[in-house]
Structures are given as structure tokens and as C-alpha cells.
Design a protein around this motif. Structure first.
Motif, mmCIF file in Angstrom:
data_model
loop_
_atom_site.group_PDB
_atom_site.id
_atom_site.type_symbol
_atom_site.label_atom_id
_atom_site.label_comp_id
_atom_site.label_asym_id
_atom_site.label_seq_id
_atom_site.Cartn_x
_atom_site.Cartn_y
_atom_site.Cartn_z
ATOM 1 N N ILE A 156 1.068 -0.995 0.030
ATOM 2 C CA ILE A 156 0.078 0.168 0.258
ATOM 3 C C ILE A 156 0.705 0.892 -0.136
ATOM 4 N N ALA A 157 2.300 1.244 0.710
ATOM 5 C CA ALA A 157 2.754 2.718 0.721
ATOM 6 C C ALA A 157 3.908 2.836 -0.389
ATOM 7 N N MET A 158 3.936 1.666 -1.229
ATOM 8 C CA MET A 158 4.804 2.081 -2.763
ATOM 9 C C MET A 158 3.425 1.604 -3.298
ATOM 10 N N ASP A 159 2.108 2.051 -3.240
ATOM 11 C CA ASP A 159 1.085 2.732 -4.526
ATOM 12 C C ASP A 159 1.502 4.301 -4.700
ATOM 13 N N HIS A 160 1.628 4.713 -3.809
ATOM 14 C CA HIS A 160 1.203 5.972 -3.811
ATOM 15 C C HIS A 160 2.613 6.435 -3.399
ATOM 16 N N THR A 161 2.664 8.412 -2.741
ATOM 17 C CA THR A 161 3.405 8.564 -2.308
ATOM 18 C C THR A 161 3.254 8.564 -0.491
ATOM 19 N N PRO A 162 4.149 7.989 -0.049
ATOM 20 C CA PRO A 162 3.856 7.577 1.466
ATOM 21 C C PRO A 162 3.550 8.479 2.058
ATOM 22 N N ASN A 163 2.529 8.855 2.875
ATOM 23 C CA ASN A 163 2.460 9.563 4.067
ATOM 24 C C ASN A 163 2.514 8.952 5.414
ATOM 25 N N GLU A 164 2.124 9.737 6.405
ATOM 26 C CA GLU A 164 2.245 9.532 7.982
ATOM 27 C C GLU A 164 1.450 8.630 8.152
ATOM 28 N N VAL A 165 0.011 8.260 6.883
ATOM 29 C CA VAL A 165 -0.734 6.839 7.908
ATOM 30 C C VAL A 165 -0.024 5.530 7.636
ATOM 31 N N ASP A 166 0.886 5.489 5.999
ATOM 32 C CA ASP A 166 1.142 4.255 5.095
ATOM 33 C C ASP A 166 2.805 4.234 6.776
ATOM 34 N N ALA A 167 3.459 5.388 6.651
ATOM 35 C CA ALA A 167 4.534 4.758 7.972
ATOM 36 C C ALA A 167 3.747 4.379 9.457
ATOM 37 N N ARG A 168 1.897 4.627 10.020
ATOM 38 C CA ARG A 168 1.698 3.897 10.580
ATOM 39 C C ARG A 168 1.675 2.819 10.885
ATOM 40 N N ARG A 169 0.884 2.368 10.190
ATOM 41 C CA ARG A 169 0.406 0.871 9.293
ATOM 42 C C ARG A 169 1.620 0.529 9.529
ATOM 43 N N THR A 170 3.094 0.269 8.686
ATOM 44 C CA THR A 170 3.645 -0.400 8.672
ATOM 45 C C THR A 170 4.515 -1.019 9.583
ATOM 46 N N ARG A 171 4.416 0.482 10.799
ATOM 47 C CA ARG A 171 5.115 0.134 11.566
ATOM 48 C C ARG A 171 4.377 -0.414 12.813
ATOM 49 N N ARG A 172 2.763 -0.541 12.307
ATOM 50 C CA ARG A 172 2.273 -1.717 13.228
ATOM 51 C C ARG A 172 2.381 -3.163 12.698
ATOM 52 N N ALA A 173 2.192 -2.750 11.641
ATOM 53 C CA ALA A 173 2.395 -4.279 11.206
ATOM 54 C C ALA A 173 3.789 -4.933 11.834
#
Length: 88
Positions: free
Chosen positions: A47-64
Motif C-alpha cells: 500500500i505504501a509503494m502504491d502512492h507517495t507514502p504518508n504518515e498513515v502508511d508509516a504508522r500502518r507499516t510500523r504496527r504491522a
């Protein structure tokens, strides 16, 4: 014209040997939470690679990633606990 001979007997001769044993299925079942956590991490990264990463993507990745590490810890503790009973 040459005929193609089927090799089904040769391919399926060991079909009974290909099936996982009960112990292997139990091991997979124990590792399933870790496998699912890994899938969630990969989904978050995609999901983070699909578009310009934002804070929500970073949080989602950290949680995962935190979930993957927690499942690794749980699995490691479970396998360590199961091997403690034998030696004195």
C-alpha cells in the motif's frame, strides 16, 4: 505421428508421500499467526509503494512490523517452553 505417452503413473506414484504429516500440520497451525502477521506487513508495504507514502502508511507499516515481532517472540517462547520438560 508419434504419440505422447502419459506419465501420470510416474507423477502420482508418490502422492501418498506428498501429503503433510500430522506433526507438520500442527507446526503450520502454530506458526499461522506469524504467517498472517507477515502477510499484513507485506500488504502495508505494498500500500505504501502504491502512492507517495504518508504518515498513515508509516504508522500502518510500523504496527504491522510490531505485530510480526510480537508473533516471533510468542512463537520463540512457545517452542522454548515446550523443550524445557525433558532434561534435569
Amino acid at each position: 505421428m508419434s504419440h505422447i505417452v502419459t506419465v501420470q503413473e510416474a507423477v502420482t506414484a508418490f502422492a501418498d508421500w506428498i501429503e503433510p504429516t500430522d506433526a507438520e500440520l500442527d507446526a503450520i497451525e502454530q506458526e499461522l499467526p506469524l504467517i498472517l502477521a507477515d502477510v499484513d506487513l507485506i500488504d502495508a508495504q505494498i500500500i505504501a509503494m502504491d502512492h507517495t507514502p504518508n504518515e498513515v502508511d508509516a504508522r500502518r507499516t510500523r504496527r504491522a512490523l510490531a505485530r510480526v515481532l510480537a508473533e516471533w517472540r510468542t512463537l520463540a517462547n512457545r517452542t522454548t517452553d515446550s523443550t524445557l520438560g525433558g532434561a534435569a
